[in-house]
Write an enzyme that holds these catalytic residues in place. Structure first.
Site, PDB file in Angstrom:
ATOM      1  N   ARG A  49      22.754  60.582  40.125  1.00 30.30           N
ATOM      2  CA  ARG A  49      21.570  61.158  39.786  1.00 30.30           C
ATOM      3  C   ARG A  49      20.495  60.403  40.204  1.00 30.30           C
ATOM      4  O   ARG A  49      19.301  61.185  40.333  1.00 30.30           O
ATOM      5  CB  ARG A  49      21.582  60.713  38.026  1.00 30.30           C
ATOM      6  CG  ARG A  49      22.407  61.402  36.961  1.00 30.30           C
ATOM      7  CD  ARG A  49      22.016  61.427  35.787  1.00 30.30           C
ATOM      8  NE  ARG A  49      22.705  62.304  34.855  1.00 30.30           N
ATOM      9  CZ  ARG A  49      23.517  62.122  33.944  1.00 30.30           C
ATOM     10  NH1 ARG A  49      24.109  60.832  34.073  1.00 30.30           N
ATOM     11  NH2 ARG A  49      24.327  62.959  33.372  1.00 30.30           N
ATOM     12  N   LYS A 152      39.871  53.683  38.125  1.00 29.68           N
ATOM     13  CA  LYS A 152      40.506  53.279  36.842  1.00 29.68           C
ATOM     14  C   LYS A 152      39.079  53.155  36.035  1.00 29.68           C
ATOM     15  O   LYS A 152      38.265  52.740  36.265  1.00 29.68           O
ATOM     16  CB  LYS A 152      41.576  52.075  36.750  1.00 29.68           C
ATOM     17  CG  LYS A 152      40.933  50.858  37.386  1.00 29.68           C
ATOM     18  CD  LYS A 152      41.556  49.740  36.727  1.00 29.68           C
ATOM     19  CE  LYS A 152      41.739  49.241  35.486  1.00 29.68           C
ATOM     20  NZ  LYS A 152      40.317  48.054  35.445  1.00 29.68           N
ATOM     21  N   LYS A 186      46.811  45.932  47.592  1.00 32.26           N
ATOM     22  CA  LYS A 186      46.700  44.553  48.099  1.00 32.26           C
ATOM     23  C   LYS A 186      48.097  44.432  48.968  1.00 32.26           C
ATOM     24  O   LYS A 186      49.167  44.851  48.567  1.00 32.26           O
ATOM     25  CB  LYS A 186      46.862  43.802  46.993  1.00 32.26           C
ATOM     26  CG  LYS A 186      45.632  43.617  46.021  1.00 32.26           C
ATOM     27  CD  LYS A 186      45.416  42.774  45.062  1.00 32.26           C
ATOM     28  CE  LYS A 186      44.344  42.814  44.193  1.00 32.26           C
ATOM     29  NZ  LYS A 186      43.286  42.241  44.412  1.00 32.26           N
ATOM     30  N   GLU A 220      42.341  34.618  35.736  1.00 28.19           N
ATOM     31  CA  GLU A 220      40.950  34.988  36.288  1.00 28.19           C
ATOM     32  C   GLU A 220      40.037  33.868  35.759  1.00 28.19           C
ATOM     33  O   GLU A 220      40.189  33.230  34.830  1.00 28.19           O
ATOM     34  CB  GLU A 220      40.450  36.235  36.067  1.00 28.19           C
ATOM     35  CG  GLU A 220      41.088  37.522  36.536  1.00 28.19           C
ATOM     36  CD  GLU A 220      40.529  38.915  36.138  1.00 28.19           C
ATOM     37  OE1 GLU A 220      39.688  39.327  37.032  1.00 28.19           O
ATOM     38  OE2 GLU A 220      40.456  39.355  35.083  1.00 28.19           O
ATOM     39  N   HIS A 244      47.566  47.101  36.071  1.00 27.69           N
ATOM     40  CA  HIS A 244      47.975  45.962  37.143  1.00 27.69           C
ATOM     41  C   HIS A 244      49.222  45.359  36.865  1.00 27.69           C
ATOM     42  O   HIS A 244      50.108  45.340  37.728  1.00 27.69           O
ATOM     43  CB  HIS A 244      46.772  45.097  37.301  1.00 27.69           C
ATOM     44  CG  HIS A 244      45.448  45.652  37.724  1.00 27.69           C
ATOM     45  ND1 HIS A 244      45.265  46.836  38.373  1.00 27.69           N
ATOM     46  CD2 HIS A 244      44.276  45.103  37.038  1.00 27.69           C
ATOM     47  CE1 HIS A 244      43.940  47.123  38.604  1.00 27.69           C
ATOM     48  NE2 HIS A 244      43.254  46.083  37.726  1.00 27.69           N
ATOM     49  N   LYS A 334      40.730  35.881  31.229  1.00 23.24           N
ATOM     50  CA  LYS A 334      39.850  35.580  31.770  1.00 23.24           C
ATOM     51  C   LYS A 334      39.200  34.090  31.444  1.00 23.24           C
ATOM     52  O   LYS A 334      39.712  33.501  30.468  1.00 23.24           O
ATOM     53  CB  LYS A 334      38.593  36.750  31.548  1.00 23.24           C
ATOM     54  CG  LYS A 334      39.073  37.929  32.051  1.00 23.24           C
ATOM     55  CD  LYS A 334      37.653  38.863  32.111  1.00 23.24           C
ATOM     56  CE  LYS A 334      37.992  40.233  32.766  1.00 23.24           C
ATOM     57  NZ  LYS A 334      38.781  40.472  33.872  1.00 23.24           N
TER      58      LYS A 334
HETATM   59  C1  BG6 Z   1      39.924  45.292  37.354  1.00 26.90           C
HETATM   60  C2  BG6 Z   1      39.272  44.748  35.883  1.00 26.90           C
HETATM   61  O1  BG6 Z   1      40.681  46.381  37.362  1.00 26.90           O
HETATM   62  O2  BG6 Z   1      40.646  44.194  37.857  1.00 26.90           O
HETATM   63  C3  BG6 Z   1      38.831  43.666  35.986  1.00 26.90           C
HETATM   64  O3  BG6 Z   1      38.826  45.850  35.080  1.00 26.90           O
HETATM   65  C4  BG6 Z   1      39.448  42.451  36.684  1.00 26.90           C
HETATM   66  O4  BG6 Z   1      38.311  43.122  34.480  1.00 26.90           O
HETATM   67  C5  BG6 Z   1      39.846  42.879  38.206  1.00 26.90           C
HETATM   68  O5  BG6 Z   1      38.591  41.190  36.919  1.00 26.90           O
HETATM   69  C6  BG6 Z   1      40.726  42.241  38.756  1.00 26.90           C
HETATM   70  O6  BG6 Z   1      40.977  42.540  40.110  1.00 26.90           O
HETATM   71  P1  BG6 Z   1      41.163  41.234  41.192  1.00 26.90           P
HETATM   72  O7  BG6 Z   1      41.373  42.049  42.544  1.00 26.90           O
HETATM   73  O8  BG6 Z   1      40.141  40.727  41.303  1.00 26.90           O
HETATM   74  O9  BG6 Z   1      42.192  40.420  41.040  1.00 26.90           O
END
Ligand code: BG6
Length: 484
Positions: A49, A152, A186, A220, A244, A334
């Site tokens: 946009r 996603k 990856k 994370e 994932h 997280k």
């Molecule tokens: C994303 C999630 O798909 O993957 C995030 O929405 C997450 O919340 C991220 O932090 C993690 O990806 P990576 O590659 O940093 O492990």
């Protein structure tokens, strides 16, 4: 690189003014360009946009690439950015799509070729963009290929994913659709299949006969930051498990495919997902743990009494011959102390111990751990005799370390591989519609069950900690502990 006058593809990015384009897509395309992996004259057209000119768009992208690619150089950028264009538009307007189509056709001129449509918009716009591509007649393959890459999250639950599949299939055939799960791009995730199927010694022991349990951890350190608008609705199960973690599980558990092509590979993954035993209602307490980091409710945009889990651990079983009776433990969270994605396959202990152990002591099991990130490696633990002290044993390991074996910068970003595969028409690393729907079918009842009164209570954990104690207890009840 291609001849200057060879037909070159066009990549159209919808949502081109967004964060994903700036942080991931454009740096990945620029790197591919610098490595000579895409034709030098590949055209990239942004659509969003925001009212950019071609030049203003190039400036925006330059800032992103400068920040996120370590290959940035003024000369390369000048050459690459000559093929960047921008078409402002509304994702619901067929006229704007026709204008975009006219621009692309003009750029293609005599050298028309395939087109990759990349949907990097907010997810609620995916149906509109797919529909408009159809209405503007930009999807047909009578002359050249047309593919659509969809980011996603693909749906927010099973019914919305099915609805989105229907909308997309109303325009594109399944073979034209590339659903992204960036984990599959990856290098270390792709290496799971190489490790299993290019070596003969692991496959015979890869089953209930030798494996005691499998653990998949995606830990994370990041918090939800500014993503609360999405995350507070989604939570960790929809954000991380549905895609994932379940993808990692399929790669570890699947049968060897008959061939390395998208169809054969995805058929095997679908068989695994179909064999995962649904968790019976009322048994969730034995199978799941949910938790939230303590400062989560203070994050901007999070509901003050939010019960959204930012951490979960789940125990699953796969009902087939290979895996009957072997628990698969999955966890992700997280705001934890360390960032680590690891798959650990724990083998059974020796059936009889020859060596004297202290009362209550057990031999440590052999563990094969695949460290997906950040310190990409694979190691196998085993017992060794400590020298010079009779028979005393110690856990030691064989270690393969990516950076030492292949050099520090050998691992490209997942998006490079995924973009390249989509351009080449290889869908092996993308999720098929039935895979997506099966994964939602597994996650929906768990996510819904977690808000029931008999669900495991929501625990709280400190930011920067190892996570909730419930996750330890989940394994301890079965006599296991998380591989650290
Ligand atoms: C994303 C999630 O798909 O993957 C995030 O929405 C997450 O919340 C991220 O932090 C993690 O990806 P990576 O590659 O940093 O492990």
């Amino acid at each position: 690189m291609n001849e200057p006058d060879a037909p070159t593809p066009t990549i159209v990015i919808f949502g081109a003014s967004g964060d994903l384009t700036r942080r991931k897509l454009m740096p990945a395309l620029y790197n591919l360009y610098c490595k000579g992996r895409i034709p030098a004259s590949t055209r990239i057209v942004g659509f969003a946009r925001s009212d950019y000119s071609h030049d203003a768009f190039r400036q925006e992208m330059r800032a992103g690439v400068k920040e996120h690619s370590d290959r940035y150089g003024e000369d390369d950028w000048a050459a690459f950015s000559r093929n960047l264009y921008y078409s402002p538009g509304n994702p619901n307007s067929v006229e704007d799509f026709r204008r975009l189509d006219a621009l692309v056709a003009e750029l293609e001129g005599e050298r028309a070729a395939g087109r990759l449509y990349y949907l990097a918009t907010p997810p609620q716009l995916y149906p509109a963009v797919a529909t408009m591509l159809g209405q503007a007649n930009m999807h047909g393959e009578s002359e050249h290929w047309r593919r659509v890459v969809i980011e996603k999250p693909f749906g927010a639950d099973l019914s919305s994913a099915c609805e989105l599949n229907e909308k997309v299939h109303a325009v594109f055939k399944e073979r034209q659709v590339y659903r992204i799960d960036h984990y599959l791009g990856k290098e270390t995730v792709q290496n799971v299949s190489v490790f299993r199927f290019a070596n003969a010694i692991f496959e015979p022991i890869w089953s209930r006969n030798y494996v005691d349990c499998v653990q998949i951890s995606v830990l994370e350190t990041v918090t939800v930051g500014r993503r609360a608008g999405y995350y507070d609705q989604a939570g960790v199960l929809r954000d991380m498990f549905q895609n994932h973690l379940l993808q990692l599980l399929t790669l570890i558990a699947m049968e060897p495919p008959a061939a390395l092509n998208a169809q054969a590979l995805r058929n095997e993954k679908v068989k695994v997902l179909s064999a995962v035993r649904p968790i019976a209602p009322g048994r969730l307490r034995e199978h799941a743990v949910q938790a939230q980091y303590r400062s989560y409710r203070d994050e901007p945009g999070v509901a003050p009494r939010s019960r959204t889990p930012t951490y979960a651990a789940v125990k699953l079983h796969i009902d087939n011959w290979r895996w009957q009776g072997v628990p698969f433990y999955l966890r992700s969270g997280k705001a934890l102390a360390e960032r680590k994605t690891r798959i650990a396959v724990q083998f059974k202990r020796p059936p009889h111990t020859l060596f004297a152990l202290k009362p209550g002591e057990k031999l440590a099991p052999n563990i094969l751990a695949m460290e997906i990130q950040p310190d990409e490696s694979i190691y196998l633990t085993f017992q060794a005799k400590v020298p010079d002290v009779g028979i005393a044993m110690q856990n030691v390991n064989f270690n393969f370390h990516y950076a030492s074996a292949f050099g520090g910068d050998a691992i490209p970003d997942a998006y490079e591989r995924l973009l390249l595969d989509a351009l080449h028409g290889d869908a092996s690393l993308f999720t098929r519609s039935d895979e997506i729907e099966l994964a939602w079918g597994l996650i929906d009842p768990i996510a819904a069950g977690l808000s029931d009164p008999d669900a495991p209570p929501l625990e709280f954990y400190e930011e920067g900690s190892a996570g909730p104690t419930g996750a330890q207890q989940l394994l301890a009840r079965d006599g296991f502990e998380w591989v650290m």
